[in-house]
Design a protein around this motif. Structure first.
Motif, PDB file in Angstrom:
ATOM      1  N   TYR A   1     -66.890  62.569 -23.137  1.00 11.00           N
ATOM      2  CA  TYR A   1     -66.656  62.498 -21.830  1.00 11.00           C
ATOM      3  C   TYR A   1     -66.094  60.929 -21.599  1.00 11.00           C
ATOM      4  O   TYR A   1     -66.749  59.948 -21.327  1.00 11.00           O
ATOM      5  N   GLN A   2     -64.605  60.940 -21.893  1.00 14.23           N
ATOM      6  CA  GLN A   2     -64.100  59.869 -21.952  1.00 14.23           C
ATOM      7  C   GLN A   2     -64.090  58.793 -20.858  1.00 14.23           C
ATOM      8  O   GLN A   2     -64.133  57.709 -20.985  1.00 14.23           O
ATOM      9  N   GLY A   3     -64.117  59.423 -19.606  1.00 19.75           N
ATOM     10  CA  GLY A   3     -63.974  58.493 -18.445  1.00 19.75           C
ATOM     11  C   GLY A   3     -65.589  58.066 -17.914  1.00 19.75           C
ATOM     12  O   GLY A   3     -65.639  57.358 -16.841  1.00 19.75           O
TER      13      GLY A   3
ATOM     14  N   GLU B   1     -60.288  64.681  -4.533  1.00 17.85           N
ATOM     15  CA  GLU B   1     -61.563  63.862  -4.117  1.00 17.85           C
ATOM     16  C   GLU B   1     -62.594  63.999  -4.846  1.00 17.85           C
ATOM     17  O   GLU B   1     -63.457  63.022  -5.112  1.00 17.85           O
ATOM     18  N   VAL B   2     -63.204  65.617  -5.032  1.00 20.50           N
ATOM     19  CA  VAL B   2     -64.498  65.567  -5.545  1.00 20.50           C
ATOM     20  C   VAL B   2     -64.525  65.544  -7.279  1.00 20.50           C
ATOM     21  O   VAL B   2     -65.565  65.791  -7.667  1.00 20.50           O
ATOM     22  N   ASN B   3     -63.379  65.248  -7.788  1.00 22.99           N
ATOM     23  CA  ASN B   3     -63.303  65.270  -9.344  1.00 22.99           C
ATOM     24  C   ASN B   3     -64.597  64.560  -9.889  1.00 22.99           C
ATOM     25  O   ASN B   3     -64.832  63.446  -9.245  1.00 22.99           O
ATOM     26  N   THR B   4     -65.172  65.100 -10.871  1.00 23.62           N
ATOM     27  CA  THR B   4     -66.040  64.200 -11.550  1.00 23.62           C
ATOM     28  C   THR B   4     -65.565  63.588 -12.772  1.00 23.62           C
ATOM     29  O   THR B   4     -64.167  63.336 -13.020  1.00 23.62           O
ATOM     30  N   GLU B   5     -66.403  62.890 -13.514  1.00 25.55           N
ATOM     31  CA  GLU B   5     -66.032  62.325 -14.661  1.00 25.55           C
ATOM     32  C   GLU B   5     -65.496  63.109 -15.715  1.00 25.55           C
ATOM     33  O   GLU B   5     -64.881  62.478 -16.809  1.00 25.55           O
ATOM     34  N   PHE B   6     -65.629  64.393 -15.577  1.00 24.47           N
ATOM     35  CA  PHE B   6     -64.902  65.265 -16.623  1.00 24.47           C
ATOM     36  C   PHE B   6     -63.757  65.865 -16.426  1.00 24.47           C
ATOM     37  O   PHE B   6     -63.597  67.105 -17.134  1.00 24.47           O
ATOM     38  N   ASP B   7     -63.236  65.677 -15.270  1.00 21.30           N
ATOM     39  CA  ASP B   7     -61.968  66.162 -14.958  1.00 21.30           C
ATOM     40  C   ASP B   7     -62.051  67.678 -14.604  1.00 21.30           C
ATOM     41  O   ASP B   7     -60.996  68.298 -14.936  1.00 21.30           O
TER      42      ASP B   7
ATOM     43  N   LYS C   1     -61.590  76.383 -20.797  1.00 15.48           N
ATOM     44  CA  LYS C   1     -61.171  75.416 -21.486  1.00 15.48           C
ATOM     45  C   LYS C   1     -61.320  74.001 -21.030  1.00 15.48           C
ATOM     46  O   LYS C   1     -61.267  73.031 -21.833  1.00 15.48           O
ATOM     47  N   LEU C   2     -61.673  74.098 -19.547  1.00  8.91           N
ATOM     48  CA  LEU C   2     -62.024  72.535 -19.019  1.00  8.91           C
ATOM     49  C   LEU C   2     -63.314  72.252 -19.340  1.00  8.91           C
ATOM     50  O   LEU C   2     -63.637  70.966 -19.165  1.00  8.91           O
ATOM     51  N   GLN C   3     -64.303  73.029 -19.826  1.00 10.63           N
ATOM     52  CA  GLN C   3     -65.596  72.609 -20.307  1.00 10.63           C
ATOM     53  C   GLN C   3     -65.664  71.552 -21.285  1.00 10.63           C
ATOM     54  O   GLN C   3     -64.967  71.762 -22.331  1.00 10.63           O
ATOM     55  N   PRO C   4     -66.832  70.646 -21.417  1.00 10.32           N
ATOM     56  CA  PRO C   4     -66.832  69.844 -22.222  1.00 10.32           C
ATOM     57  C   PRO C   4     -66.687  70.489 -23.765  1.00 10.32           C
ATOM     58  O   PRO C   4     -67.345  71.158 -24.179  1.00 10.32           O
ATOM     59  N   ALA C   5     -65.804  69.880 -24.790  1.00 10.33           N
ATOM     60  CA  ALA C   5     -65.767  69.937 -26.058  1.00 10.33           C
ATOM     61  C   ALA C   5     -64.889  71.227 -26.365  1.00 10.33           C
ATOM     62  O   ALA C   5     -65.161  71.712 -27.639  1.00 10.33           O
ATOM     63  N   ILE C   6     -64.732  72.050 -25.217  1.00  8.73           N
ATOM     64  CA  ILE C   6     -63.796  73.277 -25.667  1.00  8.73           C
ATOM     65  C   ILE C   6     -62.545  73.064 -26.128  1.00  8.73           C
ATOM     66  O   ILE C   6     -61.540  72.508 -25.250  1.00  8.73           O
ATOM     67  N   GLU C   7     -62.191  73.508 -27.081  1.00 12.21           N
ATOM     68  CA  GLU C   7     -60.619  73.368 -27.711  1.00 12.21           C
ATOM     69  C   GLU C   7     -59.674  74.580 -27.173  1.00 12.21           C
ATOM     70  O   GLU C   7     -58.791  74.169 -26.781  1.00 12.21           O
TER      71      GLU C   7
ATOM     72  N   PHE D   1     -78.648  67.518 -12.359  1.00  9.55           N
ATOM     73  CA  PHE D   1     -77.584  66.953 -11.723  1.00  9.55           C
ATOM     74  C   PHE D   1     -77.801  65.355 -12.014  1.00  9.55           C
ATOM     75  O   PHE D   1     -78.852  64.756 -11.482  1.00  9.55           O
ATOM     76  N   ILE D   2     -76.713  64.603 -12.690  1.00  7.97           N
ATOM     77  CA  ILE D   2     -76.435  63.263 -12.818  1.00  7.97           C
ATOM     78  C   ILE D   2     -75.692  62.681 -11.738  1.00  7.97           C
ATOM     79  O   ILE D   2     -74.548  62.845 -11.734  1.00  7.97           O
ATOM     80  N   GLU D   3     -76.315  61.998 -10.968  1.00  5.95           N
ATOM     81  CA  GLU D   3     -75.586  61.288  -9.516  1.00  5.95           C
ATOM     82  C   GLU D   3     -74.584  60.397 -10.143  1.00  5.95           C
ATOM     83  O   GLU D   3     -73.415  60.674  -9.461  1.00  5.95           O
ATOM     84  N   GLU D   4     -74.775  59.671 -11.088  1.00 12.40           N
ATOM     85  CA  GLU D   4     -73.788  58.620 -11.523  1.00 12.40           C
ATOM     86  C   GLU D   4     -72.718  59.361 -12.247  1.00 12.40           C
ATOM     87  O   GLU D   4     -71.482  58.824 -12.259  1.00 12.40           O
ATOM     88  N   LEU D   5     -72.680  60.765 -12.587  1.00 16.28           N
ATOM     89  CA  LEU D   5     -71.610  61.437 -13.269  1.00 16.28           C
ATOM     90  C   LEU D   5     -71.082  62.569 -12.183  1.00 16.28           C
ATOM     91  O   LEU D   5     -70.140  63.047 -12.460  1.00 16.28           O
ATOM     92  N   ASN D   6     -71.871  62.489 -11.265  1.00 18.98           N
ATOM     93  CA  ASN D   6     -71.457  63.609 -10.136  1.00 18.98           C
ATOM     94  C   ASN D   6     -71.379  65.135 -11.145  1.00 18.98           C
ATOM     95  O   ASN D   6     -70.294  65.699 -10.673  1.00 18.98           O
TER      96      ASN D   6
END
Lengths: 134, 134, 134, 134
Positions: D6-8, C83-89, D64-70, B117-122
């Motif tokens: 991880y754009q944001g 609220e709890v959303n991460t950097e990865f949406d 589809k929400l997971q990283p890199a999944i098209e 778990f990366i706190e900075e990224l939650n």
């Protein structure tokens, strides 16, 4: 005397949320929640003869944490594991391999909830094996 | 020499399904499957300080059964368990409590897959800590 | 008159396995199983604001299949998601985002089972909101 | 040019955690995680012919929400559902009913990950159907 199962709770959970049912009904309620939880948490877990014991223990210990649960006995059917085994020496845990007994207690009422696979129904049936006043 | 990981297989699985990728790519593939599997199988399991050890063991033993997995180290963060504890003395296992290392091996290539778990990224990030030719 | 919920069953499941409890107790039993099932099946699912609706529908449709379940209303808290959303949406579905009502029925008895997150307890509490004879 | 998935992100996740693997390896990594996740999140879900479509949609939208999944294509085998049906008109979703294709993309590399049940192996095999530079 009411036996508070949420002992540390700041609010009186039993009074606020459970005064509309009897102790017997609540024992059924809590035992049934844990049985549904157990099935849907662990079905799908990779398992074989060597890992079955550790999985039985972990399932039992985790479900015993839930409210009103006194004991959880889990038996993974090793014969079934052998029968359905794949070329890769493990299978996904499924309902036909599981035999479970959950004992819940509210006040002096104990409920024994069972799950067992009934071949005739092709279904892992959950039912109340016994419920009694200690 | 090709090291068949599906040793008992009637068909040549490696040749039929995996000849389009390298050993290194396959070590990554199998390790990543098991990491995704681990997270989504066990998240939600009731856990507290007393049951954490048995859950770590069962998770490790079950995921080690999957193809190409050499070792699985699972650590449930006891400090986190204490912090987030509810009034009822257990919580549902969540990604921020888990620290996992999965070691996969194909031929002479070992991949060490991490989840932490990366706190900075939650966010419970999965990545490849190391991958090397033994 | 006994309303057989396992209508196609070759054996008389109701008589064989459920004659030791009342219709009211069985409505509680079946509703509670489904609530425990729902929580432990779907906790951990990736979700964000765009996917929440389809997940609510799938959860509802799947749990309605279980014995004696009349209706299942699932609401994923969109404010919590934001609220709890991460950097990865997206986030993993957790108990504090879920608000569920399951209606079970045996004969003429309807039970309304609720699950809601109680902030004061830091816990997704399951309880019987109402139970009545239609 | 590096395409940040991880754009944001406040930190440069790609640089910090993924610079030790190629785009091709990372496409495999992310697709495999999502395939393992899909299987172990949804196996066990109650399903029948009427609910299968909504479950397919929810599975697809969540993964589809997971990283890199098209894209994620999920097909639940309706013939299998009919075959294995119980007396109670639904079953628990199992690996032999699932046919899945996950498309992951990193930079200009697309990986098509498949899961299908191979009768000869009695196993839901995950493999890379294709991987290519667009």
């Amino acid at each position: 005397m009411i036996n508070k199962i949420y002992q540390g709770a700041k609010m009186d959970v039993d009074k606020k949320y459970f005064s509309n049912i009897t102790s017997r009904e609540r024992a059924i309620f809590e035992g049934a929640i844990s049985m549904g939880a157990l099935f849907h948490q662990f079905i799908g877990t990779p398992v074989n003869i060597d890992s079955a014991k550790s999985l039985e223990i972990a399932i039992s210990k985790s479900l015993k944490l839930q409210p009103a649960i006194e004991d959880v006995e889990v038996r993974i059917d090793l014969e079934k594991l052998k029968e359905v085994n794949t070329e890769f020496d493990y299978v996904s845990l499924s309902g036909d391999m599981l035999n479970v007994k959950i004992i819940s207690k509210i006040d002096n009422i104990m409920a024994i909830i069972k799950m067992e696979f009934i071949e005739e129904l092709n279904y892992p049936l959950m039912y109340i094996e016994d419920i009694f006043d200690e």
